[in-house]
Design an enzyme around this catalytic site. Structure first.
Site, PDB file in Angstrom:
ATOM      1  N   CYS A   1      20.864   9.940  -0.567  1.00 28.48           N
ATOM      2  CA  CYS A   1      21.491   9.817  -1.888  1.00 28.48           C
ATOM      3  C   CYS A   1      21.954   8.378  -2.039  1.00 28.48           C
ATOM      4  O   CYS A   1      21.814   7.557  -1.129  1.00 28.48           O
ATOM      5  CB  CYS A   1      22.695  10.738  -1.980  1.00 28.48           C
ATOM      6  SG  CYS A   1      22.294  12.455  -1.657  1.00 28.48           S
TER       7      CYS A   1
ATOM      8  N   ARG B   1      16.731   6.379  -4.547  1.00 29.37           N
ATOM      9  CA  ARG B   1      17.253   7.073  -3.348  1.00 29.37           C
ATOM     10  C   ARG B   1      17.503   8.545  -3.615  1.00 29.37           C
ATOM     11  O   ARG B   1      17.727   9.338  -2.713  1.00 29.37           O
ATOM     12  CB  ARG B   1      18.575   6.425  -2.890  1.00 29.37           C
ATOM     13  CG  ARG B   1      18.490   4.974  -2.483  1.00 29.37           C
ATOM     14  CD  ARG B   1      19.863   4.455  -2.099  1.00 29.37           C
ATOM     15  NE  ARG B   1      20.399   5.172  -0.963  1.00 29.37           N
ATOM     16  CZ  ARG B   1      20.129   4.840   0.308  1.00 29.37           C
ATOM     17  NH1 ARG B   1      19.313   3.831   0.560  1.00 29.37           N
ATOM     18  NH2 ARG B   1      20.634   5.519   1.302  1.00 29.37           N
TER      19      ARG B   1
ATOM     20  N   TRP C   1      20.018  13.338  -3.981  1.00 19.21           N
ATOM     21  CA  TRP C   1      18.757  13.936  -3.552  1.00 19.21           C
ATOM     22  C   TRP C   1      19.180  15.161  -2.777  1.00 19.21           C
ATOM     23  O   TRP C   1      19.640  15.055  -1.637  1.00 19.21           O
ATOM     24  CB  TRP C   1      17.954  12.959  -2.691  1.00 19.21           C
ATOM     25  CG  TRP C   1      16.659  13.552  -2.214  1.00 19.21           C
ATOM     26  CD1 TRP C   1      16.425  14.181  -1.028  1.00 19.21           C
ATOM     27  CD2 TRP C   1      15.424  13.601  -2.933  1.00 19.21           C
ATOM     28  NE1 TRP C   1      15.130  14.613  -0.958  1.00 19.21           N
ATOM     29  CE2 TRP C   1      14.486  14.271  -2.101  1.00 19.21           C
ATOM     30  CE3 TRP C   1      15.008  13.148  -4.165  1.00 19.21           C
ATOM     31  CZ2 TRP C   1      13.165  14.494  -2.488  1.00 19.21           C
ATOM     32  CZ3 TRP C   1      13.692  13.371  -4.555  1.00 19.21           C
ATOM     33  CH2 TRP C   1      12.788  14.034  -3.736  1.00 19.21           C
TER      34      TRP C   1
ATOM     35  N   ASN D   1      26.747  10.284   1.190  1.00 21.52           N
ATOM     36  CA  ASN D   1      25.313  10.227   1.489  1.00 21.52           C
ATOM     37  C   ASN D   1      25.163  10.571   2.958  1.00 21.52           C
ATOM     38  O   ASN D   1      25.758   9.941   3.817  1.00 21.52           O
ATOM     39  CB  ASN D   1      24.744   8.834   1.208  1.00 21.52           C
ATOM     40  CG  ASN D   1      23.283   8.731   1.705  1.00 21.52           C
ATOM     41  OD1 ASN D   1      22.555   9.707   1.615  1.00 21.52           O
ATOM     42  ND2 ASN D   1      22.915   7.587   2.252  1.00 21.52           N
ATOM     43  N   GLY D   2      24.368  11.589   3.273  1.00 25.48           N
ATOM     44  CA  GLY D   2      24.151  11.985   4.666  1.00 25.48           C
ATOM     45  C   GLY D   2      24.101  13.504   4.775  1.00 25.48           C
ATOM     46  O   GLY D   2      24.013  14.205   3.764  1.00 25.48           O
TER      47      GLY D   2
ATOM     48  N   GLU E   1      -6.207  13.359   8.712  1.00 29.09           N
ATOM     49  CA  GLU E   1      -5.156  12.685   7.927  1.00 29.09           C
ATOM     50  C   GLU E   1      -5.335  11.178   7.998  1.00 29.09           C
ATOM     51  O   GLU E   1      -5.138  10.467   7.002  1.00 29.09           O
ATOM     52  CB  GLU E   1      -3.776  13.100   8.439  1.00 29.09           C
ATOM     53  CG  GLU E   1      -2.607  12.301   7.880  1.00 29.09           C
ATOM     54  CD  GLU E   1      -2.440  12.387   6.360  1.00 29.09           C
ATOM     55  OE1 GLU E   1      -3.149  13.195   5.724  1.00 29.09           O
ATOM     56  OE2 GLU E   1      -1.634  11.594   5.818  1.00 29.09           O
TER      57      GLU E   1
ATOM     58  N   LYS F   1      -5.633   8.768   4.669  1.00 25.80           N
ATOM     59  CA  LYS F   1      -4.776   7.596   4.433  1.00 25.80           C
ATOM     60  C   LYS F   1      -5.625   6.373   4.101  1.00 25.80           C
ATOM     61  O   LYS F   1      -5.347   5.642   3.164  1.00 25.80           O
ATOM     62  CB  LYS F   1      -3.909   7.325   5.661  1.00 25.80           C
ATOM     63  CG  LYS F   1      -2.715   8.234   5.772  1.00 25.80           C
ATOM     64  CD  LYS F   1      -1.645   7.793   4.835  1.00 25.80           C
ATOM     65  CE  LYS F   1      -0.912   8.767   4.011  1.00 25.80           C
ATOM     66  NZ  LYS F   1      -1.413  10.004   3.572  1.00 25.80           N
TER      67      LYS F   1
ATOM     68  N   GLU G   1      -7.220   6.828   0.607  1.00 28.05           N
ATOM     69  CA  GLU G   1      -6.240   6.883  -0.490  1.00 28.05           C
ATOM     70  C   GLU G   1      -5.787   5.489  -0.905  1.00 28.05           C
ATOM     71  O   GLU G   1      -5.615   5.198  -2.082  1.00 28.05           O
ATOM     72  CB  GLU G   1      -4.984   7.630  -0.014  1.00 28.05           C
ATOM     73  CG  GLU G   1      -5.034   9.117  -0.065  1.00 28.05           C
ATOM     74  CD  GLU G   1      -3.705   9.729   0.361  1.00 28.05           C
ATOM     75  OE1 GLU G   1      -3.136  10.478  -0.436  1.00 28.05           O
ATOM     76  OE2 GLU G   1      -3.243   9.445   1.482  1.00 28.05           O
TER      77      GLU G   1
ATOM     78  N   HIS H   1     -24.709  16.537  16.091  1.00 26.90           N
ATOM     79  CA  HIS H   1     -25.391  17.460  15.165  1.00 26.90           C
ATOM     80  C   HIS H   1     -25.597  16.812  13.802  1.00 26.90           C
ATOM     81  O   HIS H   1     -25.326  17.412  12.774  1.00 26.90           O
ATOM     82  CB  HIS H   1     -24.569  18.748  15.036  1.00 26.90           C
ATOM     83  CG  HIS H   1     -24.360  19.433  16.338  1.00 26.90           C
ATOM     84  ND1 HIS H   1     -25.390  19.940  17.097  1.00 26.90           N
ATOM     85  CD2 HIS H   1     -23.233  19.633  17.065  1.00 26.90           C
ATOM     86  CE1 HIS H   1     -24.911  20.461  18.209  1.00 26.90           C
ATOM     87  NE2 HIS H   1     -23.607  20.294  18.217  1.00 26.90           N
TER      88      HIS H   1
ATOM     89  N   LYS I   1       1.550  11.353  -7.369  1.00 28.03           N
ATOM     90  CA  LYS I   1       2.414  11.753  -6.247  1.00 28.03           C
ATOM     91  C   LYS I   1       2.426  13.273  -6.123  1.00 28.03           C
ATOM     92  O   LYS I   1       2.464  13.819  -5.042  1.00 28.03           O
ATOM     93  CB  LYS I   1       3.840  11.242  -6.474  1.00 28.03           C
ATOM     94  CG  LYS I   1       4.798  11.546  -5.329  1.00 28.03           C
ATOM     95  CD  LYS I   1       4.345  10.915  -4.030  1.00 28.03           C
ATOM     96  CE  LYS I   1       5.158  11.339  -2.842  1.00 28.03           C
ATOM     97  NZ  LYS I   1       4.517  10.974  -1.569  1.00 28.03           N
TER      98      LYS I   1
END
Ligand code: BG6
Length: 608
Positions: free
Chosen positions: A2, A27, A75, A101-102, A481, A485, A488, A504, A603
């Site tokens: 946050c 944030r 957040w 924040n935390g 993945e 990356k 993308e 193969h 996103k």
């Protein structure tokens, strides 16, 4: 994650706080609020949604007179994004207002204690226990009450406090969450990062853990945890606002790659207590687990590849069959799902249309649903029978990094928790894997530190027309993945292949100087992948191997190297992906790509 701000000066506080919160919106932005010290006590205004809603509600702060105050943009981690859960939170006696924040890891026990003491709670947040502890310990000295309060807390916190008994002062405390003081002229500030300060001052004091600050319009004092005043250096901020938002990094993606050790810690630590795994949001008994005949994991994009990696951990530790299905396929496949199926739904945003649709399809067929999401109160979180949050904080870059690795962290926790409940592993194995979980943040940091040569490697590979990513078993899931990356953000064609599949057909594509990224981090099949490296080299390939530092056989065979620390293969995916994230980032940088906002991508894809 946050954002918090504080102001004490000779001009109205509210407009300054609102301006600072706007700079901190990256944030966290699901709700916001300000508390201003007025003539008649503390005035609190809170909204859901963006800061703009708070500006509208308070007419840009004009409606809230006062020269001292604190603000917060949220957040959500504990408690959905509602006005009640938004900060600031007030003490029952109205004497204190707090922003935080935390994550307070022991808030449940503290909440029970405070309710027994007669305190009433207005929210579901972990934060609210702090303001009631303040009231409980306040005997006339705010700093003493703050020290007594924070001695009771376990977890991370950057706190901002105002108190009616000292109306011109703002108080700040730092423990494992960033907090910076801004030194102005006839006004002083604090904020979660310099972004909120640089418009007013470039003179900053970076607080350290265990420090307490008291700010008025013309004085800044910092104290240690014994209450003794300490001397702090004033630093000149040279960053511009944009750079500050990215923490000094050139792109959000690089910032978020570097945040992964902290994001993993925030996701794992609150769930490890006295050597056990504890999910406050989810409890499934051994009997219920025994009724599960299969686990189906469904997701899209990188979340799907997180599921592919998680499959290995779940099957190896829990001996439950795991199928991993693309949500866009599962939703139309007339799936064989029933009440004996546990559906694990993985989604950073919690809003991906295909994933929601697949989840609804499976719910209708009787599946029990467990969501792993990063956004509190998101559609998938609301739909699921159970939700486990990845406390990664907001992820701004379109290509996910900390979202992916924190999804893996939750899958690892689940696998080990289920295995223990089903008595599928020995005490020694359980202890070993718990150790691996505890050291995951450190190993990820090591994987970052071990690969300082990647910018140089990127210069060698950034013009390749295509790259192969090969691996077996757990390495193959990571290769998937890693290839995504690369595609993308650098727009280079890249494909992941099960290394055993090369013969193969795919090996027909190997020609001189064809780059092949070979993942060799699973000792049980290392020899096999080594033979694949020899095969492709014999046909002219340039091999970039990802392996352990001391892996002499690979070191004497491949051409270039990416390294990870020696870790057990069951939980290694979250570590292996780090060098591949960095490789994709620096190749994209060499190609001058728009790394945080790649072309054609979103996103979160909330349409089919
Ligand atoms: C894509 C994102 O649009 O959606 C990926 O670019 C993500 O990063 C995928 O993995 C799935 O999104 P989510 O929010 O469901 O994890």
């Amino acid at each position: 994650m946050c954002g918090i701000v504080g102001f004490s000066g000779v001009r109205p506080a509210a407009p300054v706080l609102l301006d600072g919160l706007k700079k901190l919106e990256y944030r966290g932005y699901d709700s916001a609020g300000i508390a201003i010290m007025g003539d008649a006590g503390i005035s609190v205004n809170k909204v859901t949604g963006r800061i703009a809603n708070l500006c509208e509600k308070t007419h840009d702060g004009a409606d809230v007179p006062g020269f001292t105050g604190v603000g917060h943009t949220r957040w959500a981690t504990h408690g959905a994004p509602t006005e009640e859960n938004a900060h600031p939170h007030l003490s029952n006696d109205g004497r204190f207002a707090i922003v935080h924040n935390g994550i307070i890891e022991n808030y449940i026990a503290l909440r029970e204690e405070l309710i027994k003491d007669g305190f009433t709670f207005q929210s579901e947040t972990d934060t609210e226990v702090i303001v009631h502890l303040l009231e409980k310990y306040y005997k006339g000295n705010v700093r003493d009450a703050l020290i007594k309060t924070t001695n009771r807390l376990r977890g991370s916190y950057a706190l901002g406090v105002i108190c009616t008994e000292q109306p011109e002062k703002i108080f700040a405390v730092r423990e494992s969450s960033p907090l910076i003081i801004g030194v102005g002229v006839e006004e002083n500030y604090f904020a979660s990062d310099v972004t909120a300060l640089v418009a007013y001052t470039r003179n900053a004091i970076y607080m350290d853990d265990g420090e307490y600050a008291e700010l008025t319009k013309d004085a800044v004092k910092v104290f240690d945890c014994t209450g003794s005043e300490i001397k702090k250096e004033v630093t000149r901020i040279t960053w511009d606002v944009q750079a500050a938002e990215k923490g000094g990094y050139e792109h959000f993606m690089l910032k978020e790659i570097m945040e992964q050790p902290a994001a993993i810690k925030a996701t794992i630590a609150p769930r490890l207590k006295d050597g056990n795994i504890f999910f406050e949001e989810f409890d499934i008994s051994a009997d219920e687990l025994k009724k599960i005949r299969k686990i189906v994991i469904t997701a899209c994009g990188s979340a799907y590849y997180a599921g592919c990696s998680g499959k290995y951990a779940l099957e190896k530790l829990c001996h439950i069959p795991v199928e991993v299905e693309l949500a866009s396929e599962l939703r139309y496949s007339d799936p064989l799902i029933d009440k004996h199926t546990l559906l694990i739904v993985i989604s950073q945003s919690g809003e991906t249309a295909d994933t929601i649709a697949a989840m609804k399809e499976c719910k209708e067929r009787g599946a029990k649903t467990l969501a792993i999401v990063n956004v509190v109160g998101s559609s998938i979180a609301k739909l699921a029978d159970y939700t486990l949050y990845t406390w990664a904080g907001p992820e701004i870059a379109v290509a996910t990094t900390k979202g992916f690795t924190t999804q893996l962290a939750v899958l690892y926790l689940l696998a080990l928790s289920f295995a223990e409940k089903l008595e599928c592993i020995t005490e020694e194995e359980y202890t070993k894997y718990m150790g691996e979980l505890h050291t995951l943040p450190r190993h990820i940091q090591q994987a970052i530190d071990m690969n300082s040569k990647i910018p140089k490697l990127a210069k060698k590979y950034h013009k390749s027309s295509s790259l192969f990513f090969i691996g077996r078993n757990t390495d193959y899931a990571v290769a998937l993945e890693g290839a995504l990356k690369m595609k993308e953000i650098s727009y280079l064609h890249a494909e992941a292949y099960a290394a055993g599949e090369l013969k193969h057909g795919t090996i027909a594509l190997i020609e001189d100087h064809q780059p092949v990224v070979a993942l060799c981090c699973n000792p049980s099949i290392m020899e096999k992948t080594l033979s694949n490296i020899v095969e492709v080299k014999a046909r002219g390939a340039e091999v970039l191997a990802l392996t352990f530092r001391n892996n002499q056989k690979i070191l004497s065979t491949a051409d270039d190297f990416l390294f990870i620390p020696n870790v057990d293969a069951v939980f290694s995916a979250a570590i292996e992906i780090i060098p591949l994230q960095l490789l994709a980032y620096y190749v994209a940088k060499e190609n001058g790509c728009d790394i945080d906002k790649p072309k054609n991508l979103a996103k979160s894809v909330t349409v089919e």
